[in-house]
Design an enzyme around this catalytic site. Structure first.
Site, PDB file in Angstrom:
ATOM      1  N   GLU A 124      35.414   0.287  55.665  1.00 51.80           N
ATOM      2  CA  GLU A 124      36.387   0.734  56.668  1.00 51.80           C
ATOM      3  C   GLU A 124      35.989   0.371  58.104  1.00 51.80           C
ATOM      4  O   GLU A 124      35.757   1.259  58.953  1.00 51.80           O
ATOM      5  CB  GLU A 124      36.601   2.248  56.533  1.00 51.80           C
ATOM      6  CG  GLU A 124      37.078   2.654  55.161  1.00 51.80           C
ATOM      7  CD  GLU A 124      37.371   4.136  55.035  1.00 51.80           C
ATOM      8  OE1 GLU A 124      37.053   4.910  55.952  1.00 51.80           O
ATOM      9  OE2 GLU A 124      37.917   4.533  53.991  1.00 51.80           O
ATOM     10  N   GLU A 182      38.357   3.422  47.030  1.00 54.13           N
ATOM     11  CA  GLU A 182      38.447   4.873  47.262  1.00 54.13           C
ATOM     12  C   GLU A 182      39.884   5.339  47.162  1.00 54.13           C
ATOM     13  O   GLU A 182      40.779   4.708  47.745  1.00 54.13           O
ATOM     14  CB  GLU A 182      37.939   5.274  48.660  1.00 54.13           C
ATOM     15  CG  GLU A 182      36.465   5.203  48.843  1.00 54.13           C
ATOM     16  CD  GLU A 182      36.046   5.625  50.238  1.00 54.13           C
ATOM     17  OE1 GLU A 182      36.738   6.456  50.857  1.00 54.13           O
ATOM     18  OE2 GLU A 182      35.044   5.083  50.745  1.00 54.13           O
TER      19      GLU A 182
HETATM   20  O1  LIG Z   1      37.855  10.865  54.191  1.00 55.10           O
HETATM   21  C1  LIG Z   1      37.489  10.632  52.870  1.00 55.10           C
HETATM   22  C2  LIG Z   1      36.679   9.340  52.793  1.00 55.10           C
HETATM   23  N1  LIG Z   1      37.433   8.267  53.409  1.00 55.10           N
HETATM   24  N2  LIG Z   1      36.799   7.004  53.387  1.00 55.10           N
HETATM   25  C3  LIG Z   1      35.394   6.987  53.842  1.00 55.10           C
HETATM   26  C4  LIG Z   1      34.588   8.139  53.235  1.00 55.10           C
HETATM   27  O2  LIG Z   1      33.293   8.139  53.781  1.00 55.10           O
HETATM   28  C5  LIG Z   1      35.316   9.456  53.469  1.00 55.10           C
HETATM   29  O3  LIG Z   1      34.553  10.541  52.965  1.00 55.10           O
END
Ligand SMILES: OC[C@H]1NNC[C@@H](O)[C@@H]1O
Ligand SMILES: [Ca+2]
Length: 450
Positions: free
Chosen positions: A166, A354
């Site tokens: 991300e 995810e």
């Molecule tokens: O907010 C939930 C998830 N989102 N994507 C990155 C992860 O590190 C977060 O925990």
């Protein structure tokens, strides 16, 4: 009732990240990370929570691999903590850091679970932040050095490598809004960070290719589906800007070697001031083997001429359901996203790296955790994935976020995303939630009962 069968070799997994579960924040030679520094800064994290202990995974990884085995995961996505490997971000290697991940990977291989490694999931060594961190273009060579150490150390046992998790969040939450480490509030810096992250990704892929390893490499992006509240032209343009702001800013460079024009003009001077050199966009576009997608919810917007944020105003439908993060539950957005990626960006393999939901789980009288809301959320999103596959999208795997409740960044431990409950008050005891047993059944049958 009917069954939706997924492709024969579809990969069912679950995901975590180092800072969110490991703890042992100063153990065995680990250096300080920017999240150690940030979480120890008063007022930054809910309830003053830190990742000092987290889920104590550093000491319990064997028990946790047993949990994965019980659930029957095909694969486990985790991140390696850069400051465990290079306490100062560069220079001397910490052998005990390598040993920990060797131990974890060995347990995974013994359990027949494919290791998928995220190189960077937000825990930059603080020593590099002292030199400007991701805002300083020098970071690129330090990232490639770190990546090369891991490629050489684990290149024969890791199934897939993910360079970044991300980059949008690292750039804009970490350097724009400042609600993530290192807590900088400067749009210009955020844009430069986004560029340097992308460049570091491209150069790490290039290094990976030079090493001629036979596993795969990709990147994970947080992506949304963006919708206008009406069909009027201004609302539609607002929805497009939102999609460019979150999705396009990364997808366009990675697959088309350019930044999305619509937003470039919006950023104006801030874009023109960026340090982008001659070969950068070509390097960023270095071919990857797969794209990782983190999908949680959609974006529903209307045009608002007074909004300082891209002339966009978010809309939250009253009749929708929301998770404990106050994110709208919108499974169709996953289907729409997968179709759009396939049509507009890439036919390469896609992985949901995810997807999941936070709900206020409680341990019941009987000792179990009955998270039917999470089962409903996952079932609806699995159905969207199934539909996209039926329509030709090369979706090869799905990683539920998360294997266990963990440190949810600025929310601390107040948000539970796990299919395993962590009883923080009771020595971090692990309890498989109903969703874990439900998921086990999906994996065994490679199918979804609808
Ligand atoms: O907010 C939930 C998830 N989102 N994507 C990155 C992860 O590190 C977060 O925990
Ligand atoms: Ca299977």
């Amino acid at each position: 009732m009917s069954r939706l069968y997924f492709p024969k070799d579809f990969i069912w997994g679950s995901a975590t990240a180092a800072y969110q579960i490991e703890g042992a924040y100063q153990e065995d030679g680990k250096g300080e990370s920017i999240w150690d520094r940030f979480s120890h800064t008063p007022g930054k994290v809910a309830n003053g929570d830190t990742g000092d202990v987290a889920c104590d995974h550093y000491h319990r990884y064997k028990e946790d691999v047993e949990l994965m085995k019980e659930i029957g995961l095909d694969s486990y996505r985790f991140s390696i903590s850069w400051p465990r490997i290079l306490p100062k971000g560069k220079g001397e290697i910490n052998q005990q850091g390598l040993d920990f991940y060797r131990g974890l990977i060995n347990e995974l291989l013994k359990a027949g679970i494919k290791p998928v490694v995220t190189l960077y999931h937000w825990d930059l060594p603080q020593a590099l932040q002292e030199e400007g961190g991701w805002a300083n273009r020098e970071i690129v060579k330090h990232f490639v050095n770190y990546a090369e150490i891991l490629f050489n150390e684990f290149g024969d046992v890791v199934s897939q490598w993910i360079t970044h998790n991300e980059p949008f969040v690292v750039a804009f939450n970490g350097h724009g809004s400042g609600d993530h480490a290192p807590g900088i509030k400067d749009q210009q810096v955020a844009l430069q960070v986004a560029h340097n992250l992308l460049l570091s990704h491209g150069l790490a892929v290039k290094k990976f290719r030079e090493l001629k390893l036979d596993n795969e490499i990709g990147i994970t992006l947080n992506l949304i589906s963006s919708y206008p509240i009406s069909d009027n032209v201004e609302d539609n343009k607002a929805a497009k800007r939102m999609e460019d702001y979150i999705n396009g800013w990364f997808l366009e460079p990675l697959f088309k070697g350019r930044y999305p024009e619509r937003i470039v003009e919006f950023y104006g001077e801030k874009f023109n001031n960026l340090d982008i050199r001659e070969d950068d966009m070509g390097l960023i576009k270095e071919e990857i083997d797969f794209l990782g997608i983190n999908y949680y919810s959609r974006s529903l917007v209307r045009y608002n001429k007074d909004s300082k944020f891209l002339g966009i105003e978010g809309v939250k439908p009253q009749d929708s359901q929301y998770t404990a993060m106050d994110w709208e539950i919108y499974p169709k957005g996953l289907y729409d996203l997968l179709i759009k990626l396939n049509q507009e960006y890439t036919q390469k393999p896609l992985y949901i790296t995810e997807n999941g939901a936070a709900f206020d789980d409680k341990i019941s009288e009987g000792g179990g955790v009955h998270d039917q809301d999470r089962i409903d959320y996952l079932k609806a999103h699995f159905q969207s994935a199934y539909k996209a596959i039926q329509e030709g999208v090369a979706l090869k795997g799905y990683y539920v976020w998360s294997l266990m409740d963990n440190f949810e960044w600025a929310y601390g431990y107040s948000k539970r995303f796990g299919i395993t409950y962590i009883d923080y008050e009771n020595n971090q005891r692990r309890i498989l939630k109903d969703s874990a047993y439900w998921y086990k059944n999906i994996i065994v049958n490679n199918s979804l009962e609808v």
